[in-house]
Scaffold this motif. Sequence first.
Motif, short mmCIF file in Angstrom:
data_model
loop_
_atom_site.label_atom_id
_atom_site.label_comp_id
_atom_site.label_asym_id
_atom_site.label_seq_id
_atom_site.Cartn_x
_atom_site.Cartn_y
_atom_site.Cartn_z
N ALA A 187 0.68 -1.01 0.15
CA ALA A 187 0.04 0.41 -0.03
C ALA A 187 1.05 1.38 0.22
N ALA A 188 2.15 0.64 0.52
CA ALA A 188 2.82 2.32 0.31
C ALA A 188 3.49 2.45 -0.55
N VAL A 189 3.89 1.89 -1.53
CA VAL A 189 4.26 1.38 -3.14
C VAL A 189 3.09 1.19 -4.07
N PRO A 190 2.33 2.10 -4.49
CA PRO A 190 1.56 2.27 -4.91
C PRO A 190 1.75 2.51 -7.10
N ASP A 191 3.68 2.67 -7.03
CA ASP A 191 3.82 2.19 -8.50
C ASP A 191 4.74 1.15 -8.92
N GLN A 192 4.03 0.01 -7.68
CA GLN A 192 4.61 -1.48 -7.98
C GLN A 192 3.66 -2.12 -7.86
N SER A 193 3.35 -3.08 -9.19
CA SER A 193 2.12 -4.38 -8.38
C SER A 193 3.02 -5.42 -8.08
N PHE A 194 2.43 -5.73 -7.10
CA PHE A 194 2.74 -7.14 -6.18
C PHE A 194 1.77 -8.26 -6.86
#
Length: 336
Positions: A187-194
Amino acid sequence: MKQLYVAWIEFQRRQISMAPHCGFELLFLPVERRVGKLRKLLTYLHNAWKTLEALRAMRVDAVWVQLPQVPLLWVALFYRRFFNQRATVIADCHNKMFRPPWSRFPLGISLLSRCDLVLVHNDDVLEAAVSLGVPRDCLEVVEDPPASFGTTPAQCGSFKEIPRPWLVFPASFAEDEPLRELLAAAAAVPDQSFIITGNVRNCREPELVAGAPANVHFVGFLSREEFDGLITGCDAVVALTRFDGIQLSVCGEAVGAGKPMLISDTSTLRRLFPAGGVFVRPDSPDDIASGARELMARLSELREAALEQRQELTARWFQTRGKQMLELVSAPLNGR
């Protein structure tokens, strides 16, 4: 020499990666998790019968079994006692074999001394096995070999709508996996897809799946082809566990694919996989998020380090493990 490796699990990379070097055939028989005791008992009885059928049909000389499913060990020893007294029995023990509840399972640890060879995945597990009374002279440390994915180009068509970069977390939803912390970090790195693989029905906290951030994608249990395509086509692999002493299978997959890792900062994982990753505290969402940002910022550098690590670890495994494995397995058979 006819060899069969039996694992009561849907799939695991360790056996696939070892097979070309050890010469065994594979039999996977899944056991459902999070089901009632009666259903699990019936599944165990079914798998036991299927295992014995396969051993007898092949007239196996060397039986490999993956533990901690202790009843599988009983089947292997039963086969040797009543159908082929010259057969070699090799127990390949996951770390769970030496932790409760499996370490307390009746006729489990005590029967390992009846095996010709007991494999453990690292030195930490070796110490645990010895402390529980497993004879040291039958124990051998054999780490997971780096996975081999061949030369087939990555097939990622099923995930093409997911924005890059991709961080893949192969989940079993076991107690050691910090899923809650990982989701908070995502949630703190919305520019990465998990991208999280694995059967979500095994998740102990389904509300975590339902309330996951928008950049988290649960894609379910994948076929081997789909999973291989995802691992070889992703940007990085997430390898998180709360416990020290565990060698994660996904680390061998990441190494084999030459992918950087966001990896738990444990003494075992630092020793086994020192390069090509960013180490984070698995109990800290902030540290996981910070590590994910650092990983992407250093992606090119870490990719190069990961590829170098693949060459080094592959060569080391062949030299210290692979070449010796057939000799270790054959020795008890030839001695009878």
